[in-house]
Design a protein around this motif. Structure first.
Motif, PDB file in Angstrom:
ATOM      1  N   PHE A 148      18.328 -16.875   1.205  1.00 40.84           N
ATOM      2  CA  PHE A 148      18.498 -17.641   2.136  1.00 40.84           C
ATOM      3  C   PHE A 148      19.903 -17.021   2.535  1.00 40.84           C
ATOM      4  N   GLY A 149      19.946 -15.589   3.686  1.00 41.98           N
ATOM      5  CA  GLY A 149      21.276 -15.209   4.053  1.00 41.98           C
ATOM      6  C   GLY A 149      21.988 -14.347   3.099  1.00 41.98           C
ATOM      7  N   ARG A 150      21.385 -14.101   2.192  1.00 38.61           N
ATOM      8  CA  ARG A 150      21.966 -13.435   1.244  1.00 38.61           C
ATOM      9  C   ARG A 150      21.028 -11.841   0.954  1.00 38.61           C
ATOM     10  N   LEU A 151      21.219 -10.582   0.919  1.00 40.35           N
ATOM     11  CA  LEU A 151      20.919  -9.889   0.171  1.00 40.35           C
ATOM     12  C   LEU A 151      21.010  -9.545  -1.167  1.00 40.35           C
ATOM     13  N   LEU A 152      20.070  -9.383  -2.394  1.00 34.90           N
ATOM     14  CA  LEU A 152      20.863  -8.934  -3.539  1.00 34.90           C
ATOM     15  C   LEU A 152      19.715  -7.407  -3.114  1.00 34.90           C
ATOM     16  N   THR A 153      21.469  -6.354  -4.515  1.00 40.68           N
ATOM     17  CA  THR A 153      20.889  -4.815  -4.536  1.00 40.68           C
ATOM     18  C   THR A 153      21.022  -4.382  -5.407  1.00 40.68           C
ATOM     19  N   GLN A 184      16.143  -3.906  -2.956  1.00 39.18           N
ATOM     20  CA  GLN A 184      17.028  -5.188  -2.155  1.00 39.18           C
ATOM     21  C   GLN A 184      16.274  -6.505  -2.060  1.00 39.18           C
ATOM     22  N   VAL A 185      16.198  -7.518  -2.342  1.00 38.05           N
ATOM     23  CA  VAL A 185      15.136  -8.841  -1.288  1.00 38.05           C
ATOM     24  C   VAL A 185      16.503  -9.764  -1.003  1.00 38.05           C
ATOM     25  N   SER A 186      15.712 -10.315   0.630  1.00 41.28           N
ATOM     26  CA  SER A 186      15.742 -11.272   0.713  1.00 41.28           C
ATOM     27  C   SER A 186      15.069 -12.247   1.478  1.00 41.28           C
ATOM     28  N   SER A 187      15.349 -13.248   1.977  1.00 40.97           N
ATOM     29  CA  SER A 187      14.574 -14.463   2.141  1.00 40.97           C
ATOM     30  C   SER A 187      14.548 -14.751   2.854  1.00 40.97           C
ATOM     31  N   PHE A 188      14.213 -15.608   3.971  1.00 44.97           N
ATOM     32  CA  PHE A 188      14.259 -16.214   5.760  1.00 44.97           C
ATOM     33  C   PHE A 188      13.335 -17.181   5.477  1.00 44.97           C
ATOM     34  N   ASP A 189      14.369 -19.194   6.112  1.00 49.11           N
ATOM     35  CA  ASP A 189      14.166 -19.848   5.946  1.00 49.11           C
ATOM     36  C   ASP A 189      13.591 -20.009   7.505  1.00 49.11           C
ATOM     37  N   PHE A 190      13.187 -19.975   8.098  1.00 43.74           N
ATOM     38  CA  PHE A 190      12.965 -20.260   9.907  1.00 43.74           C
ATOM     39  C   PHE A 190      13.032 -21.775   9.968  1.00 43.74           C
ATOM     40  N   ALA A 191      12.585 -22.521   9.145  1.00 40.91           N
ATOM     41  CA  ALA A 191      12.624 -23.750   9.424  1.00 40.91           C
ATOM     42  C   ALA A 191      13.460 -24.683   9.350  1.00 40.91           C
ATOM     43  N   ALA A 194      19.810   0.838 -10.120  1.00 37.97           N
ATOM     44  CA  ALA A 194      19.288   0.425 -11.279  1.00 37.97           C
ATOM     45  C   ALA A 194      19.977   2.173 -12.525  1.00 37.97           C
ATOM     46  N   ARG A 195      20.006   3.407 -12.004  1.00 35.00           N
ATOM     47  CA  ARG A 195      20.920   4.092 -12.002  1.00 35.00           C
ATOM     48  C   ARG A 195      22.422   3.598 -13.358  1.00 35.00           C
ATOM     49  N   VAL A 196      23.205   2.511 -12.601  1.00 33.35           N
ATOM     50  CA  VAL A 196      24.162   1.960 -13.736  1.00 33.35           C
ATOM     51  C   VAL A 196      23.763   0.894 -13.816  1.00 33.35           C
ATOM     52  N   MET A 197      22.711  -0.254 -13.208  1.00 35.65           N
ATOM     53  CA  MET A 197      22.327  -1.544 -13.529  1.00 35.65           C
ATOM     54  C   MET A 197      22.870  -2.260 -12.748  1.00 35.65           C
ATOM     55  N   ASP A 198      23.334  -1.770 -11.728  1.00 30.55           N
ATOM     56  CA  ASP A 198      24.456  -2.944 -10.641  1.00 30.55           C
ATOM     57  C   ASP A 198      23.804  -3.773 -10.259  1.00 30.55           C
ATOM     58  N   TRP A 199      24.147  -5.176  -9.721  1.00 26.71           N
ATOM     59  CA  TRP A 199      23.659  -5.579  -9.130  1.00 26.71           C
ATOM     60  C   TRP A 199      24.648  -6.542  -7.893  1.00 26.71           C
ATOM     61  N   GLN A 200      24.107  -6.928  -7.113  1.00 24.10           N
ATOM     62  CA  GLN A 200      25.394  -7.283  -6.676  1.00 24.10           C
ATOM     63  C   GLN A 200      24.631  -7.878  -5.031  1.00 24.10           C
ATOM     64  N   THR A 201      25.306  -9.340  -4.649  1.00 29.63           N
ATOM     65  CA  THR A 201      25.397 -10.337  -3.682  1.00 29.63           C
ATOM     66  C   THR A 201      26.037 -10.106  -2.654  1.00 29.63           C
ATOM     67  N   PHE A 202      25.147 -10.012  -0.825  1.00 29.16           N
ATOM     68  CA  PHE A 202      25.893  -9.958   0.309  1.00 29.16           C
ATOM     69  C   PHE A 202      25.137 -11.321   1.188  1.00 29.16           C
ATOM     70  N   ASN A 203      26.381 -11.898   1.419  1.00 26.14           N
ATOM     71  CA  ASN A 203      25.991 -12.717   2.355  1.00 26.14           C
ATOM     72  C   ASN A 203      26.510 -12.130   3.978  1.00 26.14           C
ATOM     73  N   TYR A 204      24.976 -12.351   4.719  1.00 30.59           N
ATOM     74  CA  TYR A 204      25.101 -12.597   5.866  1.00 30.59           C
ATOM     75  C   TYR A 204      25.089 -14.000   6.769  1.00 30.59           C
ATOM     76  N   GLY A 205      24.920 -13.945   8.149  1.00 32.60           N
ATOM     77  CA  GLY A 205      24.532 -14.976   9.321  1.00 32.60           C
ATOM     78  C   GLY A 205      23.514 -14.396   9.643  1.00 32.60           C
ATOM     79  N   ARG A 206      23.687 -15.160  11.060  1.00 32.70           N
ATOM     80  CA  ARG A 206      22.769 -14.607  12.109  1.00 32.70           C
ATOM     81  C   ARG A 206      23.129 -14.169  13.206  1.00 32.70           C
ATOM     82  N   ALA A 207      23.262 -12.686  13.734  1.00 34.10           N
ATOM     83  CA  ALA A 207      23.656 -11.993  14.622  1.00 34.10           C
ATOM     84  C   ALA A 207      23.471 -12.770  16.401  1.00 34.10           C
ATOM     85  N   LYS A 208      24.931 -12.350  16.203  1.00 39.29           N
ATOM     86  CA  LYS A 208      25.278 -13.547  17.781  1.00 39.29           C
ATOM     87  C   LYS A 208      23.886 -13.264  18.735  1.00 39.29           C
ATOM     88  N   ASN A 209      23.907 -11.513  19.090  1.00 39.98           N
ATOM     89  CA  ASN A 209      23.241 -10.963  20.442  1.00 39.98           C
ATOM     90  C   ASN A 209      21.412 -10.668  19.645  1.00 39.98           C
TER      91      ASN A 209
END
Length: 253
Positions: free
Chosen positions: A221-226, A160-167, A229-244
């Motif tokens: 940014f705000g997305r997790l790419l998973t 999995q890979v994700s990126s974070f833009d703290f600017a 490899a066994r089935v060559m399945d790529w998925q992307t999940f959106n996520y936001g800032r956790a409130k606490n």
């Protein structure tokens, strides 16, 4: 802007041909400083592609030495370098690949005591260590310094890979995605991993770095790419800032 030499125009010609890069983008890469935390399975392709692309300054951070068990996947190291510091081995690799890249090596783990000095003047941090403590620490430093962060992980036959833009304000951080106490403690040493899996995930991490440095495309940014490899399945999940999220609300280290 850095003026490219004739040798650089030739070396980076395939980059420069891309309209998203061109001479201006290549000059930006040459002027960039990236810290690579973790010089192992994921760090190997990251370092290969960033050095080849002409990122001008790479700071390498890792306290480990090359072992024979690393060689199945950590492809910037070889048998002759068993027993030496991974950062020194990686530095030698970069010098062979692209001698004009400046390399700073730190044969130590990232800590709360040394992080500020190591990340001084860095434009972006990319981390591929196999422990969460270093990822949380890099996340905190990057948030405080407003440095973009690219994080990747791989185990077994998945990654999995994700990126974070703290600017940007209100952007989610690594701890928003993985709250402390919910992280898994698996590692390649305990669970195993296929070499091409870390190679693929590391290549995506390097691509994310280049995209962010050049402000092209849509980084994760705000997305997790998973990837499974066994089935060559790529998925992307959106996520936001956790409130606490404590990292997003607490003061510096």
């Amino acid at each position: 802007m850095i003026a490219l030499t004739d040798d650089q125009l030739l070396r980076y010609a395939r980059n420069i041909l891309l309209p998203e890069v061109d001479v201006i983008g290549q000059a930006t890469l040459l002027a960039s400083h990236v810290a690579v935390i973790g010089v192992g399975g994921l760090g190997s392709p990251v370092i290969q592609y960033l050095a080849a692309a002409g990122v001008g300054h790479l700071s390498l951070v890792d306290d480990d030495v090359v072992e024979v068990t690393n060689l199945q996947r950590q492809i910037i190291h070889d048998t002759s370098q068993i027993g030496i510091a991974k950062v020194a081995s990686a530095q030698a690799f970069i010098r062979r690949l692209n001698p004009e890249v400046q390399v700073s090596i730190n044969a130590e783990a990232l800590t709360s005591a040394n992080g500020a000095a190591i990340l001084q003047d860095v434009d972006l941090v990319v981390i591929g260590t196999d422990n969460f403590a270093s990822r949380y620490l890099a996340n905190t430093f990057c948030q405080q310094l407003q440095i973009p962060l690219v994080s990747g992980a791989a185990i077994g036959t998945s990654g999995q890979v994700s990126s974070f833009d703290f600017a940007r304000q209100a952007t989610p951080c690594f701890e928003c995605l993985y709250p402390k106490g919910q992280d898994e403690q698996l590692s390649c040493a305990s669970a195993g991993v296929l070499g091409p899996v870390v190679g693929t995930i590391g290549s995506i991490m390097a691509l994310e770095v280049i995209k962010i440095l050049l402000h092209i495309g849509q980084p994760l940014f705000g997305r997790l790419l998973t990837w499974d490899a066994r089935v060559m399945d790529w998925q992307t999940f959106n996520y936001g800032r956790a409130k606490n999220c404590p990292c997003c609300t607490e003061t510096p280290l």
